[in-house]
Design a protein around this motif. Structure first.
Motif, PDB file in Angstrom:
ATOM      1  N   VAL A  65       0.851  -1.184   0.000  1.00 27.11           N
ATOM      2  CA  VAL A  65       0.000   0.000   0.000  1.00 27.11           C
ATOM      3  C   VAL A  65       0.889   1.237   0.000  1.00 27.11           C
ATOM      4  CG1 VAL A  65      -1.734   1.311   1.262  1.00 27.11           C
ATOM      5  CG2 VAL A  65      -1.847  -1.195   1.235  1.00 27.11           C
ATOM      6  N   ASP A  66       0.602   2.176  -0.911  1.00 26.67           N
ATOM      7  CA  ASP A  66       1.287   3.472  -0.936  1.00 26.67           C
ATOM      8  C   ASP A  66       0.254   4.521  -0.559  1.00 26.67           C
ATOM      9  OD1 ASP A  66       2.342   5.983  -1.663  1.00 26.67           O
ATOM     10  OD2 ASP A  66       3.646   5.079  -3.177  1.00 26.67           O
ATOM     11  N   ASP A  67       0.387   5.090   0.669  1.00 29.43           N
ATOM     12  CA  ASP A  67      -0.655   5.992   1.134  1.00 29.43           C
ATOM     13  C   ASP A  67      -0.667   7.315   0.388  1.00 29.43           C
ATOM     14  OD1 ASP A  67       1.699   6.936   2.231  1.00 29.43           O
ATOM     15  OD2 ASP A  67       0.758   7.579   4.108  1.00 29.43           O
ATOM     16  N   GLU A  68       0.496   7.816  -0.032  1.00 26.58           N
ATOM     17  CA  GLU A  68       0.539   9.098  -0.747  1.00 26.58           C
ATOM     18  C   GLU A  68      -0.072   8.979  -2.131  1.00 26.58           C
ATOM     19  OE1 GLU A  68       4.327  10.936  -0.850  1.00 26.58           O
ATOM     20  OE2 GLU A  68       4.543  11.047   1.332  1.00 26.58           O
ATOM     21  N   ALA A  69       0.264   7.907  -2.839  1.00 25.71           N
ATOM     22  CA  ALA A  69      -0.247   7.716  -4.202  1.00 25.71           C
ATOM     23  C   ALA A  69      -1.667   7.153  -4.201  1.00 25.71           C
ATOM     24  CB  ALA A  69       0.679   6.797  -4.990  1.00 25.71           C
ATOM     25  N   GLY A  70      -2.093   6.544  -3.072  1.00 24.04           N
ATOM     26  CA  GLY A  70      -3.411   5.918  -3.031  1.00 24.04           C
ATOM     27  C   GLY A  70      -3.479   4.695  -3.925  1.00 24.04           C
ATOM     28  N   THR A  71      -2.383   3.925  -3.936  1.00 20.17           N
ATOM     29  CA  THR A  71      -2.323   2.761  -4.821  1.00 20.17           C
ATOM     30  C   THR A  71      -1.919   1.520  -4.048  1.00 20.17           C
ATOM     31  OG1 THR A  71       0.000   3.201  -5.391  1.00 20.17           O
ATOM     32  CG2 THR A  71      -1.705   4.141  -6.827  1.00 20.17           C
ATOM     33  N   PHE A  72      -2.191   0.375  -4.672  1.00 23.00           N
ATOM     34  CA  PHE A  72      -1.743  -0.918  -4.160  1.00 23.00           C
ATOM     35  C   PHE A  72      -1.019  -1.626  -5.299  1.00 23.00           C
ATOM     36  CE2 PHE A  72      -2.291  -5.480  -3.493  1.00 23.00           C
ATOM     37  CZ  PHE A  72      -1.779  -5.617  -2.217  1.00 23.00           C
ATOM     38  N   THR A  73       0.170  -2.168  -5.009  1.00 18.45           N
ATOM     39  CA  THR A  73       0.998  -2.760  -6.056  1.00 18.45           C
ATOM     40  C   THR A  73       1.438  -4.162  -5.683  1.00 18.45           C
ATOM     41  OG1 THR A  73       1.855  -0.566  -6.641  1.00 18.45           O
ATOM     42  CG2 THR A  73       3.100  -2.480  -7.424  1.00 18.45           C
ATOM     43  N   ASP A  74       1.292  -5.074  -6.644  1.00 19.54           N
ATOM     44  CA  ASP A  74       1.852  -6.418  -6.548  1.00 19.54           C
ATOM     45  C   ASP A  74       2.570  -6.678  -7.868  1.00 19.54           C
ATOM     46  OD1 ASP A  74       2.492  -9.076  -6.500  1.00 19.54           O
ATOM     47  OD2 ASP A  74       0.477  -9.809  -6.059  1.00 19.54           O
ATOM     48  N   GLY A  75       3.893  -6.641  -7.829  1.00 22.67           N
ATOM     49  CA  GLY A  75       4.690  -6.738  -9.050  1.00 22.67           C
ATOM     50  C   GLY A  75       4.520  -8.025  -9.819  1.00 22.67           C
ATOM     51  N   LYS A  89     -13.360  -5.483  -3.282  1.00 26.05           N
ATOM     52  CA  LYS A  89     -12.793  -5.160  -1.980  1.00 26.05           C
ATOM     53  C   LYS A  89     -11.406  -5.782  -1.832  1.00 26.05           C
ATOM     54  CE  LYS A  89     -16.312  -2.781  -0.663  1.00 26.05           C
ATOM     55  NZ  LYS A  89     -16.889  -2.664  -2.008  1.00 26.05           N
ATOM     56  N   LEU A  90     -10.517  -5.011  -1.205  1.00 26.56           N
ATOM     57  CA  LEU A  90      -9.136  -5.442  -0.952  1.00 26.56           C
ATOM     58  C   LEU A  90      -8.893  -5.401   0.551  1.00 26.56           C
ATOM     59  CD1 LEU A  90      -6.017  -5.845  -1.607  1.00 26.56           C
ATOM     60  CD2 LEU A  90      -5.931  -3.342  -1.755  1.00 26.56           C
ATOM     61  N   PHE A  91      -8.396  -6.504   1.105  1.00 26.55           N
ATOM     62  CA  PHE A  91      -8.029  -6.519   2.523  1.00 26.55           C
ATOM     63  C   PHE A  91      -6.575  -6.934   2.649  1.00 26.55           C
ATOM     64  CE2 PHE A  91      -7.598  -8.835   6.595  1.00 26.55           C
ATOM     65  CZ  PHE A  91      -7.747  -7.741   7.431  1.00 26.55           C
ATOM     66  N   VAL A  92      -5.802  -6.095   3.334  1.00 30.70           N
ATOM     67  CA  VAL A  92      -4.399  -6.389   3.612  1.00 30.70           C
ATOM     68  C   VAL A  92      -4.320  -6.815   5.076  1.00 30.70           C
ATOM     69  CG1 VAL A  92      -2.044  -5.493   3.583  1.00 30.70           C
ATOM     70  CG2 VAL A  92      -3.724  -4.637   1.944  1.00 30.70           C
ATOM     71  N   ILE A  93      -3.664  -7.944   5.333  1.00 31.12           N
ATOM     72  CA  ILE A  93      -3.613  -8.499   6.681  1.00 31.12           C
ATOM     73  C   ILE A  93      -3.145  -7.450   7.687  1.00 31.12           C
ATOM     74  CG2 ILE A  93      -2.426 -10.180   8.158  1.00 31.12           C
ATOM     75  CD1 ILE A  93      -4.536 -11.436   6.435  1.00 31.12           C
ATOM     76  N   ARG A  94      -3.834  -7.395   8.845  1.00 29.33           N
ATOM     77  CA  ARG A  94      -3.543  -6.454   9.938  1.00 29.33           C
ATOM     78  C   ARG A  94      -3.713  -5.001   9.515  1.00 29.33           C
ATOM     79  NH1 ARG A  94       0.019 -10.547  10.527  1.00 29.33           N
ATOM     80  NH2 ARG A  94       1.541  -9.526   9.199  1.00 29.33           N
ATOM     81  N   ASP A  95      -4.529  -4.763   8.488  1.00 30.03           N
ATOM     82  CA  ASP A  95      -4.782  -3.399   8.019  1.00 30.03           C
ATOM     83  C   ASP A  95      -6.293  -3.190   7.968  1.00 30.03           C
ATOM     84  OD1 ASP A  95      -4.163  -0.907   7.154  1.00 30.03           O
ATOM     85  OD2 ASP A  95      -3.462  -1.475   5.172  1.00 30.03           O
ATOM     86  N   ARG A 123       2.344  -0.155   3.874  1.00 24.92           N
ATOM     87  CA  ARG A 123       2.672  -1.470   4.428  1.00 24.92           C
ATOM     88  C   ARG A 123       2.742  -2.482   3.301  1.00 24.92           C
ATOM     89  NH1 ARG A 123       0.479  -2.866   8.567  1.00 24.92           N
ATOM     90  NH2 ARG A 123       0.425  -5.113   8.351  1.00 24.92           N
ATOM     91  N   THR A 124       3.479  -3.548   3.536  1.00 28.47           N
ATOM     92  CA  THR A 124       3.579  -4.666   2.612  1.00 28.47           C
ATOM     93  C   THR A 124       3.183  -5.929   3.359  1.00 28.47           C
ATOM     94  OG1 THR A 124       5.377  -3.621   1.364  1.00 28.47           O
ATOM     95  CG2 THR A 124       5.117  -6.003   1.130  1.00 28.47           C
ATOM     96  N   ASP A 125       2.199  -6.650   2.831  1.00 28.87           N
ATOM     97  CA  ASP A 125       1.735  -7.853   3.522  1.00 28.87           C
ATOM     98  C   ASP A 125       0.833  -8.671   2.600  1.00 28.87           C
ATOM     99  OD1 ASP A 125       1.360  -9.675   5.637  1.00 28.87           O
ATOM    100  OD2 ASP A 125       1.362  -8.015   7.079  1.00 28.87           O
ATOM    101  N   THR A 126       0.385  -9.801   3.108  1.00 35.20           N
ATOM    102  CA  THR A 126      -0.535 -10.664   2.364  1.00 35.20           C
ATOM    103  C   THR A 126      -1.874  -9.954   2.169  1.00 35.20           C
ATOM    104  OG1 THR A 126       0.488 -12.608   3.365  1.00 35.20           O
ATOM    105  CG2 THR A 126      -1.673 -12.923   2.343  1.00 35.20           C
ATOM    106  N   TYR A 127      -2.458 -10.126   0.992  1.00 35.25           N
ATOM    107  CA  TYR A 127      -3.737  -9.474   0.708  1.00 35.25           C
ATOM    108  C   TYR A 127      -4.720 -10.477   0.123  1.00 35.25           C
ATOM    109  CZ  TYR A 127      -2.396  -9.547  -4.252  1.00 35.25           C
ATOM    110  OH  TYR A 127      -2.023  -9.947  -5.509  1.00 35.25           O
ATOM    111  N   TYR A 128      -6.006 -10.071   0.163  1.00 35.33           N
ATOM    112  CA  TYR A 128      -7.096 -10.855  -0.428  1.00 35.33           C
ATOM    113  C   TYR A 128      -8.003  -9.897  -1.183  1.00 35.33           C
ATOM    114  CZ  TYR A 128      -5.517 -14.382   2.901  1.00 35.33           C
ATOM    115  OH  TYR A 128      -4.752 -15.269   3.612  1.00 35.33           O
TER     116      TYR A 128
END
Length: 356
Positions: A65-75, A89-95, A123-128
């Motif tokens: 998650v990039d809070d400034e850009a408002g984006t989520f990236t998975d290379g 919907k996107l959920f990032v663990i512990r977020d 943050r960088t973590d597992t997402y669903y």
């Protein structure tokens, strides 16, 4: 004071048998996938909208998650190829839970928070990701290894916000097993009906389910008074809408339930509404104990016993009656950024944000 006990006057503790029992609600009562149909159209004679909370996800992986850009990236992702769409919907663990505003590329999503009170956090973590993914439903299925679905229809709900709040309430109430209690009492001992909310206090309850003592009274509160003079520490830990149970210092059985309407942080005075939950008002004196009742129970069954003069109450624990943001703390407590590492760890925020 309303729980029946066999041989209550016996000097032998083993012969004093309480009718109180506690147990967990059965797994068969867990419901962790919901569908609400709403927006009834009289002309079409059908529902036009549907809101779903589901534990099922379309994709999972590890992303940032990039809070400034408002984006989520998975290379390594292929979001477009895999059919990810706006408003999934996107959920990032512990977020927190995010809404997908647009699919910018195979590896980048534009996102925003679902709840206006939440913020994006680097943050960088597992997402669903899923079209109707709900992380509380997901946690429920992971914990209990069961998916059980319920469908509701309502002609009274016409807007998305109301439907969403209903879904949140249903998930909060039904996605977890809850503490159940039962006890016998007498026909003339308590006025109770199905659906009533009650406070339960018993030595067999887990400590975190019992009322917690917040302090004592510093002075007198008359029978008609609406202000409690408490010690400063206890008062500062109060919140508006808290339920208080006052108990005499001498150990007698009388109880009065009150509800907090205001807290003066300077004087420590707590303003309350008196005589709640069917209790009567009385005068209180310095030294009497003030408890906060956190857990409420809903009466779900009333059984008339064969003896004819007793009945049994069965009640289910409800979700907390309010969900505070953060932790109650005295004035002057440092915030996360100014706290030491030790203070952060002690406060429970060492893994900020913790998603709760």
């Amino acid at each position: 004071t309303n729980i029946a006990v066999k041989n209550p006057e016996s000097e032998d503790p083993k012969s004093r048998v309480s009718s109180f029992r506690k147990y967990q609600s059965p797994v068969s009562e867990i419901l962790n996938e919901w569908q609400v149909s709403y927006g009834w159209d009289e002309a079409l004679a059908e529902y036009t909208e549907v809101k779903i909370a589901s534990p099922h996800y379309l994709l999972t992986g590890t992303g940032t998650v990039d809070d400034e850009a408002g984006t989520f990236t998975d290379g390594t992702a292929t979001f477009i190829t895999d059919g990810v769409q706006a408003n999934y919907k996107l959920f990032v663990i512990r977020d927190v839970l995010y809404n997908i505003d647009s699919v910018d590329s195979e590896t980048v999503l534009s996102i925003s928070t679902v709840d206006a009170a939440d913020t994006l956090s680097d943050r960088t973590d597992t997402y669903y990701i899923g079209p109707n993914f709900n992380y509380k439903c997901f946690r429920s299925t992971q914990k209990y290894k069961v998916v059980q679905r319920r469908v509701l229809e309502s002609r009274y709900i016409q807007d998305d916000d109301t439907a969403g709040e209903l879904i949140d309430h249903l998930v909060e109430y039904w996605a977890d097993r809850r503490l159940m209690v039962s006890f016998k009492t007498w026909l003339n001992a308590v006025d109770v009906e199905l659906g009533d909310f009650i406070f339960v206090e018993h030595d067999d309850l887990p400590p975190h389910k019992r009322p917690v003592q917040m302090g004592t009274l510093n002075g007198v509160c008359t029978k008609t008074g609406t202000e409690l003079d408490m010690d400063g520490t206890g008062a500062l830990l109060m919140r508006i809408d808290d339920w208080l149970v006052l108990m005499p210092a001498d150990g007698s059985n009388y109880r009065e339930v009150m509800q907090v309407t205001d807290v003066d942080e300077d004087t420590g005075a707590v303003t309350v509404t008196r005589g709640q939950a069917g209790t009567g008002q009385r005068a209180w004196v310095a030294g009497d104990k003030v408890y906060r009742a956190i857990t409420k129970f809903e009466v779900v069954e009333i059984k008339l016993l064969p003896e004819g003069y007793e009945f049994e109450i069965v009640a289910r624990e409800t979700p907390r009656h309010y969900m505070p943001i953060g932790h109650a703390a005295p004035a002057g407590t440092p915030d996360y950024d100014t706290a030491t590492a030790e203070q952060q760890a002690q406060s429970g925020w060492a893994s900020y944000p913790n998603g709760e």
